[in-house]
Structures are given as C-alpha cells and as structure tokens.
Motif scaffolding. Structure first.
Motif, short mmCIF file in Angstrom:
data_model
loop_
_atom_site.label_atom_id
_atom_site.label_comp_id
_atom_site.label_asym_id
_atom_site.label_seq_id
_atom_site.Cartn_x
_atom_site.Cartn_y
_atom_site.Cartn_z
N ILE A 112 -15.53 -43.19 -10.23
CA ILE A 112 -15.16 -44.53 -9.77
C ILE A 112 -13.89 -44.46 -8.93
N GLY A 113 -12.90 -43.69 -9.36
CA GLY A 113 -11.67 -43.53 -8.58
C GLY A 113 -11.92 -42.88 -7.23
N HIS A 114 -12.75 -41.86 -7.21
CA HIS A 114 -13.07 -41.15 -5.97
C HIS A 114 -13.80 -42.07 -4.98
N VAL A 115 -14.81 -42.76 -5.45
CA VAL A 115 -15.57 -43.66 -4.58
C VAL A 115 -14.69 -44.81 -4.10
N THR A 116 -13.82 -45.31 -4.97
CA THR A 116 -12.92 -46.39 -4.56
C THR A 116 -11.98 -45.95 -3.46
N LEU A 117 -11.44 -44.75 -3.57
CA LEU A 117 -10.55 -44.26 -2.51
C LEU A 117 -11.31 -44.11 -1.19
N LEU A 118 -12.54 -43.61 -1.24
CA LEU A 118 -13.32 -43.50 0.00
C LEU A 118 -13.61 -44.88 0.59
N LEU A 119 -13.92 -45.86 -0.27
CA LEU A 119 -14.14 -47.22 0.22
C LEU A 119 -12.86 -47.83 0.78
N CYS A 120 -11.71 -47.48 0.21
CA CYS A 120 -10.44 -47.97 0.73
C CYS A 120 -10.21 -47.47 2.16
N VAL A 121 -10.44 -46.19 2.38
CA VAL A 121 -10.27 -45.63 3.72
C VAL A 121 -11.24 -46.28 4.70
N LEU A 122 -12.50 -46.40 4.30
CA LEU A 122 -13.50 -47.02 5.16
C LEU A 122 -13.16 -48.47 5.48
N SER A 123 -12.69 -49.21 4.49
CA SER A 123 -12.37 -50.62 4.71
C SER A 123 -11.14 -50.81 5.59
N VAL A 124 -10.14 -49.94 5.45
CA VAL A 124 -8.96 -50.04 6.33
C VAL A 124 -9.35 -49.72 7.77
N VAL A 125 -10.21 -48.72 7.96
CA VAL A 125 -10.69 -48.41 9.31
C VAL A 125 -11.48 -49.61 9.87
N ALA A 126 -12.29 -50.25 9.04
CA ALA A 126 -13.04 -51.42 9.48
C ALA A 126 -12.11 -52.57 9.85
N ILE A 127 -11.03 -52.76 9.10
CA ILE A 127 -10.06 -53.80 9.44
C ILE A 127 -9.40 -53.49 10.77
N ILE A 128 -9.07 -52.23 11.01
CA ILE A 128 -8.47 -51.85 12.30
C ILE A 128 -9.44 -52.16 13.44
N PHE A 129 -10.72 -51.83 13.25
CA PHE A 129 -11.70 -52.12 14.29
C PHE A 129 -11.95 -53.62 14.45
N THR A 130 -11.67 -54.41 13.44
CA THR A 130 -11.78 -55.86 13.56
C THR A 130 -10.59 -56.43 14.31
N VAL A 131 -9.42 -55.82 14.17
CA VAL A 131 -8.21 -56.31 14.83
C VAL A 131 -8.19 -55.91 16.31
N ILE A 132 -8.80 -54.80 16.68
CA ILE A 132 -8.74 -54.29 18.06
C ILE A 132 -9.21 -55.30 19.10
N PRO A 133 -10.35 -56.00 18.92
CA PRO A 133 -10.75 -56.96 19.96
C PRO A 133 -9.72 -58.07 20.19
N GLY A 134 -9.04 -58.48 19.12
CA GLY A 134 -8.01 -59.50 19.28
C GLY A 134 -6.82 -58.99 20.07
N LEU A 135 -6.57 -57.71 20.01
CA LEU A 135 -5.46 -57.14 20.76
C LEU A 135 -5.84 -56.79 22.21
N VAL A 136 -7.12 -56.50 22.43
CA VAL A 136 -7.55 -56.06 23.76
C VAL A 136 -7.82 -57.25 24.70
N PHE A 137 -8.54 -58.24 24.19
CA PHE A 137 -8.92 -59.36 25.06
C PHE A 137 -7.77 -60.37 25.14
N ALA A 138 -7.49 -60.78 26.36
CA ALA A 138 -6.36 -61.69 26.57
C ALA A 138 -6.78 -63.16 26.61
N THR A 139 -8.05 -63.43 26.94
CA THR A 139 -8.52 -64.83 27.01
C THR A 139 -9.82 -64.96 26.24
N CYS A 140 -10.17 -66.22 26.01
CA CYS A 140 -11.43 -66.50 25.31
C CYS A 140 -12.58 -66.10 26.20
#
Length: 140
Positions: A112-140
């Motif tokens: 459970i600890g091992h899988v949770t750590l892997l999910l933590c890494v995957l979820s942080v990477v997913a959050i970064i990829f969710t934030v990138i469009p907001g940083l790249v696009f300047a207008t709607c």
C-alpha cells in the motif's frame, strides 16, 4: 409467539470494535491521492471556463492563471502530505523494480505504501500538466 423480526441479529459488534476509516492497513489513501488531482482538474477548468464565459472572448487569462497555479500548489502540498503518511505509516519506499512478495500484514502495508508513493508521483505530474495550459495560453 416470537416473530422473526423480534429476534436480535447474531453478528452484532459493539461500536468500539468497528475498524476506523483512517487507520493503518486501510486503502483510503489509494483513493485520496488521485481524487486530489481530479478535484484540481475540475476546479481549474471550471475557473477558466467561468472566467472566459463572463469576460470577453479574447480576455486575458492573467487573473485565473494565478488561481490555477495556487490550486496546483495546494493540491501538490496535499499529495506530498499523503506521501509522507505513506512513508511513515505504511513503510513505503520509492523503488521501481522491487518485488513485494510477502504474504503477511507487513507485506500488504509495504505494498500500500509503495503504490501510494507511485500514485503521488503520477498525480503531481498530472497536476503540473493541468497547470501548463493556464501558463501557456494568454487569452481565452
């Protein structure tokens, strides 16, 4: 004469013996980490969609950009906290090619600890990829 509905159930446990939801060995942590990413994803896109619907079609995304980044930082901090719980409570280690073959309570906790750590890494990477469009696009 006794009716079937008058009898007490035979397998009743006292309330103090019920397992806690947040306890060692529970799998709540496996669901919590991707749920934080999903909440961040929905909130980020709702903020951008509402902003673009209320503002002009070519409005600037500077204001919602910082809201999305702030949500990302909060989500990543919550995931890091859950990762720390996975290390301390479950004995999780971040190794990729390790087999956990123990068929015991300790082996299950390590898994459970091992899988949770892997999910933590995957979820942080997913959050970064969710934030990138907001940083790249300047207008709607």
């Amino acid at each position: 004469m006794r009716h079937g509905s008058d009898e007490q159930p035979r397998h009743v446990t006292p309330p103090g013996d019920a397992p806690r939801v947040v306890d060692q060995g529970s799998v709540w942590i496996l669901v919590a980490v991707p749920s934080i990413w999903a909440a961040h994803f929905l909130l980020s896109y709702w903020v951008a969609a509402i902003w673009c619907a209320k503002a002009a079609p070519m409005a600037s995304l500077v204001e919602p950009r910082w809201i999305i980044v702030g949500l990302g930082v909060i989500g990543a901090a919550a995931i890091a906290w859950l990762g720390r719980i996975a290390v301390r409570r479950y004995g999780g280690v971040f190794v990729i090619f390790e087999e956990i073959t123990e068929s015991s309570e300790r082996g299950r906790d390590r898994f459970i600890g091992h899988v949770t750590l892997l999910l933590c890494v995957l979820s942080v990477v997913a959050i970064i990829f969710t934030v990138i469009p907001g940083l790249v696009f300047a207008t709607c």
